[in-house]
Design a protein around this motif. Structure first.
Motif, PDB file in Angstrom:
ATOM      1  N   SER A   3      40.616  27.785 -10.282  1.00 46.64           N
ATOM      2  CA  SER A   3      40.888  28.787 -10.276  1.00 46.64           C
ATOM      3  C   SER A   3      39.730  29.775  -9.576  1.00 46.64           C
ATOM      4  O   SER A   3      38.489  29.335  -9.594  1.00 46.64           O
ATOM      5  N   LEU A   4      39.939  30.877  -9.023  1.00 46.06           N
ATOM      6  CA  LEU A   4      39.108  31.818  -8.266  1.00 46.06           C
ATOM      7  C   LEU A   4      38.341  31.999  -9.348  1.00 46.06           C
ATOM      8  O   LEU A   4      37.030  32.454  -8.956  1.00 46.06           O
ATOM      9  N   TRP A   5      38.529  32.420 -10.652  1.00 43.80           N
ATOM     10  CA  TRP A   5      37.635  32.963 -11.558  1.00 43.80           C
ATOM     11  C   TRP A   5      36.601  31.760 -12.185  1.00 43.80           C
ATOM     12  O   TRP A   5      35.661  32.084 -12.497  1.00 43.80           O
ATOM     13  N   LEU A   6      37.020  30.421 -12.086  1.00 44.65           N
ATOM     14  CA  LEU A   6      36.403  29.663 -12.630  1.00 44.65           C
ATOM     15  C   LEU A   6      35.392  28.810 -11.542  1.00 44.65           C
ATOM     16  O   LEU A   6      34.729  27.859 -11.867  1.00 44.65           O
ATOM     17  N   ASP A   7      35.468  29.423 -10.243  1.00 46.29           N
ATOM     18  CA  ASP A   7      34.564  28.699  -9.407  1.00 46.29           C
ATOM     19  C   ASP A   7      33.779  29.658  -8.411  1.00 46.29           C
ATOM     20  O   ASP A   7      34.060  30.656  -7.656  1.00 46.29           O
ATOM     21  N   PRO A   8      32.426  29.842  -8.877  1.00 54.42           N
ATOM     22  CA  PRO A   8      31.881  29.092 -10.290  1.00 54.42           C
ATOM     23  C   PRO A   8      32.180  30.131 -11.380  1.00 54.42           C
ATOM     24  O   PRO A   8      32.333  31.300 -11.192  1.00 54.42           O
ATOM     25  N   ALA A   9      32.247  29.442 -12.363  1.00 54.75           N
ATOM     26  CA  ALA A   9      32.289  30.358 -13.930  1.00 54.75           C
ATOM     27  C   ALA A   9      30.960  30.923 -14.099  1.00 54.75           C
ATOM     28  O   ALA A   9      29.956  30.127 -13.832  1.00 54.75           O
ATOM     29  N   PRO A  10      31.064  31.935 -14.710  1.00 53.81           N
ATOM     30  CA  PRO A  10      29.662  32.669 -15.116  1.00 53.81           C
ATOM     31  C   PRO A  10      29.021  31.998 -16.233  1.00 53.81           C
ATOM     32  O   PRO A  10      29.891  30.965 -16.954  1.00 53.81           O
ATOM     33  N   ILE A  11      27.550  31.874 -16.290  1.00 55.80           N
ATOM     34  CA  ILE A  11      27.037  31.117 -17.211  1.00 55.80           C
ATOM     35  C   ILE A  11      27.206  31.951 -18.431  1.00 55.80           C
ATOM     36  O   ILE A  11      26.900  32.980 -18.636  1.00 55.80           O
ATOM     37  N   ILE A  12      27.849  31.141 -19.613  1.00 57.54           N
ATOM     38  CA  ILE A  12      27.998  31.754 -20.760  1.00 57.54           C
ATOM     39  C   ILE A  12      27.313  30.939 -21.888  1.00 57.54           C
ATOM     40  O   ILE A  12      27.540  29.835 -22.190  1.00 57.54           O
ATOM     41  N   VAL A  59      41.171  27.492 -20.561  1.00 56.69           N
ATOM     42  CA  VAL A  59      42.781  27.351 -20.461  1.00 56.69           C
ATOM     43  C   VAL A  59      43.550  28.446 -19.821  1.00 56.69           C
ATOM     44  O   VAL A  59      43.381  28.738 -18.683  1.00 56.69           O
ATOM     45  N   THR A  60      44.214  29.450 -20.667  1.00 60.38           N
ATOM     46  CA  THR A  60      44.896  30.424 -20.286  1.00 60.38           C
ATOM     47  C   THR A  60      43.961  31.415 -19.451  1.00 60.38           C
ATOM     48  O   THR A  60      44.526  31.940 -18.483  1.00 60.38           O
ATOM     49  N   THR A  61      43.114  31.895 -20.160  1.00 59.96           N
ATOM     50  CA  THR A  61      42.442  33.249 -19.641  1.00 59.96           C
ATOM     51  C   THR A  61      41.580  32.975 -18.204  1.00 59.96           C
ATOM     52  O   THR A  61      41.709  33.846 -17.244  1.00 59.96           O
ATOM     53  N   GLY A  62      41.139  31.700 -17.946  1.00 63.36           N
ATOM     54  CA  GLY A  62      40.397  31.393 -16.669  1.00 63.36           C
ATOM     55  C   GLY A  62      41.449  30.936 -15.873  1.00 63.36           C
ATOM     56  O   GLY A  62      40.979  30.819 -14.617  1.00 63.36           O
ATOM     57  N   ASP A 173      34.572  37.451 -16.194  1.00 64.92           N
ATOM     58  CA  ASP A 173      33.470  38.796 -16.317  1.00 64.92           C
ATOM     59  C   ASP A 173      33.650  39.240 -17.814  1.00 64.92           C
ATOM     60  O   ASP A 173      32.553  39.290 -18.442  1.00 64.92           O
ATOM     61  N   ALA A 174      34.830  39.353 -17.987  1.00 66.76           N
ATOM     62  CA  ALA A 174      35.072  40.044 -19.584  1.00 66.76           C
ATOM     63  C   ALA A 174      34.804  39.054 -20.517  1.00 66.76           C
ATOM     64  O   ALA A 174      33.987  39.443 -21.569  1.00 66.76           O
ATOM     65  N   LEU A 175      35.006  37.763 -20.320  1.00 59.88           N
ATOM     66  CA  LEU A 175      34.689  36.559 -21.455  1.00 59.88           C
ATOM     67  C   LEU A 175      33.215  36.756 -21.420  1.00 59.88           C
ATOM     68  O   LEU A 175      32.842  36.566 -22.625  1.00 59.88           O
ATOM     69  N   ALA A 176      32.758  36.441 -20.418  1.00 62.26           N
ATOM     70  CA  ALA A 176      30.912  36.479 -20.477  1.00 62.26           C
ATOM     71  C   ALA A 176      30.333  37.546 -21.177  1.00 62.26           C
ATOM     72  O   ALA A 176      29.423  37.398 -21.953  1.00 62.26           O
ATOM     73  N   ALA A 177      30.922  39.073 -20.993  1.00 65.02           N
ATOM     74  CA  ALA A 177      30.423  40.162 -21.588  1.00 65.02           C
ATOM     75  C   ALA A 177      30.780  40.062 -23.024  1.00 65.02           C
ATOM     76  O   ALA A 177      29.725  40.329 -24.159  1.00 65.02           O
ATOM     77  N   LEU A 178      31.971  39.502 -23.683  1.00 62.28           N
ATOM     78  CA  LEU A 178      32.080  39.665 -24.779  1.00 62.28           C
ATOM     79  C   LEU A 178      31.518  38.564 -25.582  1.00 62.28           C
ATOM     80  O   LEU A 178      30.774  38.874 -26.767  1.00 62.28           O
TER      81      LEU A 178
END
Length: 502
Positions: A3-12, A59-62, A173-178
């Motif tokens: 997905s666009l959001w996972l490429d690349p995924a933020p470092i968490i 899974v779903t959120t990303g 972005d939201a998941l990384a902040a959370l």
């Protein structure tokens, strides 16, 4: 397929095996529901651990289209028809609460949000009446919708309903902040840890692939519950849908659009991640969904999405392609709260029906309210809903379809031998006798990247015969929507383990 959001995924940042194993609450699932719930509990001083089978947002959120909207295609009229006006108003109020919470959270952290109008439209004359019913349902729930046509779209639109000032964003972005806030509050996140069961007592003992964890209470936020208590696998219908991102020189519509016709088509934009690309935004097109494991060729759905995009935006260049899985309830309202036979110590949230951005947060608010004793009034209304005959009929239809796919799958598998191999990218199920066995059983054979794999053709959850997904090269269960890689590794669903090698 990323997905666009996972490429690349933020470092968490997450925690290692030496982190604590005893908590006040354990939350299973590190998507939007799980992490918002965990943050709310941690803010209240609770000791919380989050367990994730894969990676945060995997899974779903990303893999969502990330529309933060209370106008949801033709969904409001379904809720109204299958429940009541009172429940519809509570559902809208819940989604408004979820939307407001997340927008405020993103704004406080300076994360980018694009404010857009949400538009549900009819691409054919037959869809006009559906739009009209959605207008009526939205207005009865107090939403200030208008009926302006979607003039920005480069094709004919026959009717439209618009809700202004909705939003779109990058969910990772939201998941990384959370995740960062949660860990700063003392929370623990373990990834690569799959829950396999639980013993409900004092404490709750959570069994995982990394050993046992204990908690006073357990929250399951995994898309579909992996515990069979409550029989949620029989109350949900799994859907897969597809999305792709494109670069194009054509003008882009500045709204979030969703057709009410079939096949469903979702359209939005997203900021261009590559500043050297020359254009400020990408085009995102999604839809063409189907029930999990029940589409003869998912690849044909993906090809249909691509062909339609090229017809409307000639020469658009695909940069990303991905898919997601969602679960539908018979009445259109998520299941959230106590898990039956959980002794008041196990909680669950599921059934967002493709509207996981607002519903994930409203369910997290409900779960936190349950656990902290501050349940919102709209949550009380949704919990005590009465299902109308339309919802009961939908539930009966769901289970009748499951029974049909059990019968058809077994009949087909046992009337033909399993092949020795399949063409590249193909998969087939047939009967075969395993080494040392006496009775032939369904065996799934596939060839991916030149490697032929032979695995059990039965879902380890409840024994339905699997179907090959030629778009994603996975084995999908047509009964309860578990999914596995070609070599048998578990991806998602109510199954607790992968497929045995044959």
């Amino acid at each position: 397929m990323t997905s666009l959001w996972l490429d690349p995924a933020p470092i968490i940042e997450t925690d290692g095996a030496d982190s604590p194993r005893a908590f006040d609450e354990v939350v299973v699932g590190a998507g939007l529901t799980g992490l918002v719930t965990a943050v709310l509990l941690a803010r209240a001083g609770r000791r919380v651990g989050v367990l994730e089978a894969r990676t945060v947002g995997a899974v779903t959120t990303g893999n969502t289209t990330a529309k933060l909207s209370v106008l949801q295609g033709a969904h409001l009229q379904h809720v109204r028809r299958r429940t009541s006006e009172r429940v519809l108003r509570a559902y809208v109020e819940a989604n408004l609460a979820g939307q407001a919470w997340l927008r405020a959270y993103l704004a406080e952290r300076g994360l980018p949000v694009q404010v857009r109008d949400a538009v549900s439209f009819a691409a054919s004359p037959d869809g006009r009446s559906t739009v009209e019913r959605e207008v009526e349902a939205a207005r009865s729930a107090g939403l200030p919708v208008t009926t302006q046509l979607a003039e920005q779209l480069p094709f004919e639109v026959h009717a439209a309903v618009r809700l202004r000032d909705q939003a779109q964003f990058d969910p990772m972005d939201a998941l990384a902040a959370l995740a960062a806030e949660f860990r700063a509050l003392g929370g623990v996140i373990r990834t690569g840890v799959r829950m396999t069961g639980a013993r409900v007592g004092r404490p709750v003992r959570v069994r995982t692939t990394a050993g046992e964890f204990t908690a006073e209470r357990l929250v399951i936020a995994t898309g579909i519950p992996i515990l069979d208590r409550g029989l949620y696998f029989a109350k949900l219908r799994g859907h897969r849908s597809y999305a792709a991102a494109y670069r194009t020189d054509a003008p882009l519509p500045q709204g979030m659009y969703l057709s009410v016709d079939s096949p469903t088509r979702s359209i939005r934009t997203a900021p261009e991640p590559d500043v050297a690309a020359g254009a400020p935004e990408l085009l995102l097109v999604g839809g063409y969904g189907h029930e999990v494991g029940r589409e003869p060729s998912p690849r044909s759905r993906v090809d249909g999405l691509e062909a339609w995009t090229q017809q409307v935006w000639p020469g658009a260049r695909q940069t990303h392609r991905w898919s997601a899985q969602d679960y539908e309830t018979p009445h259109g309202v998520p299941f959230v709260g106590w898990l039956p036979r959980g002794r008041g110590r196990v909680f669950v949230a599921t059934g967002y029906d493709k509207w996981g951005m607002t519903n994930a947060v409203q369910c997290a608010l409900t779960l936190a309210g349950d656990l902290l004793g501050e349940l919102p009034e709209w949550a009380r209304t949704l919990r005590h809903r009465v299902s109308r005959p339309a919802a009961i009929g939908a539930g009966i239809g769901m289970n009748a379809a499951v029974a049909k796919h059990y019968a058809v799958g077994w009949a087909r598998a046992m009337t033909r031998p399993a092949p020795d191999a399949t063409p590249e990218g193909g998969g087939a199920v047939g009967r075969a006798t395993r080494p040392g066995g006496r009775v032939p059983l369904p065996t799934a054979v596939s060839t991916v990247d030149g490697v032929t794999c032979r695995v059990s053709g039965m879902c380890p959850h409840l024994g339905a015969v699997l179907a090959w997904n030629d778009a994603e090269r996975t084995w999908d269960c047509p009964a309860h929507a578990s999914r596995f890689t070609a070599d048998g590794r578990l991806l998602e669903g109510p199954a607790k383990r992968g497929l045995r090698t044959r």
